[in-house]
Design an enzyme around this catalytic site. Structure first.
Site, mmCIF file in Angstrom:
data_model
loop_
_atom_site.group_PDB
_atom_site.id
_atom_site.type_symbol
_atom_site.label_atom_id
_atom_site.label_comp_id
_atom_site.label_asym_id
_atom_site.label_seq_id
_atom_site.Cartn_x
_atom_site.Cartn_y
_atom_site.Cartn_z
ATOM 1 N N LYS A 75 -42.783 24.709 20.917
ATOM 2 C CA LYS A 75 -42.113 23.783 21.857
ATOM 3 C C LYS A 75 -40.858 23.147 21.271
ATOM 4 C CE LYS A 75 -46.351 23.368 24.328
ATOM 5 N NZ LYS A 75 -46.964 22.922 25.522
ATOM 6 N N ASP A 109 -45.449 19.373 30.660
ATOM 7 C CA ASP A 109 -46.736 18.936 30.083
ATOM 8 C C ASP A 109 -46.949 17.447 30.306
ATOM 9 O OD1 ASP A 109 -47.405 21.403 28.995
ATOM 10 O OD2 ASP A 109 -46.606 20.935 27.001
HETATM 11 P P1 NDP Z 1 -48.579 22.711 17.732
HETATM 12 O O1 NDP Z 1 -48.802 23.965 16.973
HETATM 13 O O2 NDP Z 1 -47.187 22.234 17.964
HETATM 14 O O3 NDP Z 1 -49.356 21.484 17.006
HETATM 15 C C1 NDP Z 1 -50.592 21.695 16.438
HETATM 16 C C2 NDP Z 1 -51.236 20.361 16.039
HETATM 17 O O4 NDP Z 1 -52.624 20.619 15.820
HETATM 18 C C3 NDP Z 1 -50.712 19.745 14.776
HETATM 19 O O5 NDP Z 1 -50.749 18.329 14.906
HETATM 20 C C4 NDP Z 1 -51.737 20.203 13.713
HETATM 21 O O6 NDP Z 1 -51.906 19.305 12.642
HETATM 22 C C5 NDP Z 1 -53.002 20.158 14.532
HETATM 23 N N1 NDP Z 1 -54.073 21.026 14.032
HETATM 24 C C6 NDP Z 1 -54.076 22.395 14.001
HETATM 25 N N2 NDP Z 1 -55.264 22.837 13.534
HETATM 26 C C7 NDP Z 1 -56.018 21.724 13.269
HETATM 27 C C8 NDP Z 1 -57.344 21.522 12.761
HETATM 28 N N3 NDP Z 1 -58.120 22.560 12.437
HETATM 29 N N4 NDP Z 1 -57.794 20.252 12.632
HETATM 30 C C9 NDP Z 1 -57.019 19.206 12.969
HETATM 31 N N5 NDP Z 1 -55.749 19.328 13.438
HETATM 32 C C10 NDP Z 1 -55.270 20.576 13.596
HETATM 33 O O7 NDP Z 1 -49.350 22.908 19.120
HETATM 34 P P2 NDP Z 1 -49.030 22.241 20.536
HETATM 35 O O8 NDP Z 1 -48.766 20.804 20.319
HETATM 36 O O9 NDP Z 1 -48.031 23.051 21.261
HETATM 37 O O10 NDP Z 1 -50.435 22.458 21.309
HETATM 38 C C11 NDP Z 1 -51.581 21.729 20.912
HETATM 39 C C12 NDP Z 1 -52.769 22.108 21.777
HETATM 40 O O11 NDP Z 1 -52.592 21.639 23.120
HETATM 41 C C13 NDP Z 1 -53.036 23.619 21.896
HETATM 42 O O12 NDP Z 1 -54.433 23.821 21.872
HETATM 43 C C14 NDP Z 1 -52.477 23.975 23.257
HETATM 44 O O13 NDP Z 1 -53.094 25.116 23.824
HETATM 45 C C15 NDP Z 1 -52.838 22.703 24.034
HETATM 46 N N6 NDP Z 1 -52.002 22.501 25.224
HETATM 47 C C16 NDP Z 1 -52.571 22.667 26.461
HETATM 48 C C17 NDP Z 1 -51.843 22.448 27.608
HETATM 49 C C18 NDP Z 1 -52.466 22.602 28.947
HETATM 50 O O14 NDP Z 1 -51.732 22.728 29.937
HETATM 51 N N7 NDP Z 1 -53.769 22.567 29.074
HETATM 52 C C19 NDP Z 1 -50.414 22.079 27.541
HETATM 53 C C20 NDP Z 1 -49.929 21.883 26.187
HETATM 54 C C21 NDP Z 1 -50.703 22.107 25.084
HETATM 55 P P3 NDP Z 1 -51.050 19.395 11.257
HETATM 56 O O15 NDP Z 1 -49.790 18.639 11.519
HETATM 57 O O16 NDP Z 1 -51.944 18.750 10.286
HETATM 58 O O17 NDP Z 1 -50.829 20.873 10.997
#
Ligand code: NDP
Length: 268
Positions: A75, A109
């Protein structure tokens, strides 16, 4: 569902791009919308690895795509690619819908999420615990504060949450532990559920009946929602948000009203 690598993208009108992307219900949902309206459009899923979005979108634009939804972890790259981003995208550095004709980018979103939160009767002014500091969390954090919610933030990588708070000028309280005490809603905007991981919420401190909202969705309940349900929370997955953000994207690309009920039937 078949997923294409961006170099092998087929000729189509719309796509969802991300990595991973095979979990996405967007193609089925948008194809159902086209079928309901009797319009001839196509929507596919394309894998684009982090760092490759600019190349991939430029390629897709050349072969005739009209628009794309952008999912994790792209994003921020989508916001950077845009020639004509809406002000909210500039402010949050997070775009989830782009258009090729003018290089436009919007974030559907955030309004979609707020719409669903209102449907869940979480009143403005209530405390919300937001987990994550990625593209979705950035947009939701700003939207929640703009709408008057009291925000608490926790991210696995604490520095990232700190940097996000600073760059977005959030008033949010930064938590050292994911403590849900007093929160009317706990929102999982991490991608943990997509990889089958759990997030370490201190569920025993949560309020029974509070909302546990996982942005992810899947055929099975995520560990986040499973644990929340065991702690007496009301569990909500990301499907209604998917529908609401998809409908807004559809209307921005094609005009007219999205056939929301047909889209819902395709994903529920
Ligand atoms: P990003 O890849 O930009 O961000 C990922 C985030 O998740 C970071 O804060 C990361 O933390 C954290 N993270 C990843 N793995 C873990 C873990 N095992 N334990 C704890 N924290 C973790 O993803 P997005 O922000 O784009 O998307 C996030 C989620 O939201 C996804 O599952 C996506 O599918 C969902 N989503 C759903 C939507 C819908 O319409 N239903 C719309 C938008 C998003 P760190 O900084 O520590 O790496």
């Amino acid at each position: 569902m078949s997923v294409f690598e961006w170099m092998d993208a087929p000729r189509a009108d719309f796509a969802v791009v991300g990595d991973p992307v095979e979990h996405s219900l967007s193609p089925a949902m948008h194809q159902a919308a086209y079928a309901a309206l009797g319009i001839h459009r196509s929507f596919v899923a394309i894998r684009v690895k982090q760092g490759d979005l600019k190349k991939a979108l430029n390629h897709m634009g050349k072969i005739g795509y009209v628009g794309a939804n952008v999912t994790l972890p792209l994003k921020e790259e989508a916001a950077a690619w845009a020639k004509d981003p809406e002000p909210f995208v500039v402010r949050t550095n997070s775009a989830n819908a782009i258009r090729f004709v003018d290089g436009g980018a919007i974030n559907t979103d955030a309004p979609a999420f707020l719409e669903t939160l209102a449907q869940l009767n979480v009143p403005h002014g209530a405390t919300v615990l937001l987990l994550g500091a990625g593209g979705a969390a950035r947009a939701l954090a700003v939207a929640l504060e703009d709408a008057g919610y009291r925000l608490r933030l926790f991210n696995r990588t604490a520095e990232k949450a700190k940097a996000m708070t600073k760059s977005l000028a959030l008033k949010a309280e930064l938590l050292k532990e994911p403590d849900p005490s007093g929160a009317a809603a706990i929102v999982n905007a991490t991608s943990a559920s997509i990889s089958g991981a759990s997030v370490p919420v201190q569920w025993q401190r949560g309020t029974r009946g509070a909302i546990a909202y996982d942005l992810a969705y899947g055929s099975e309940l995520s560990l986040f929602l499973l644990h929340a349900g065991l702690a007496g929370m009301k569990v909500v997955d990301g499907r209604e948000m998917l529908i609401a953000q998809g409908a807004r994207s559809f209307e921005w690309w094609l005009g007219g009203r999205a056939p929301v009920e047909a889209m819902r039937q395709a994903v529920l």
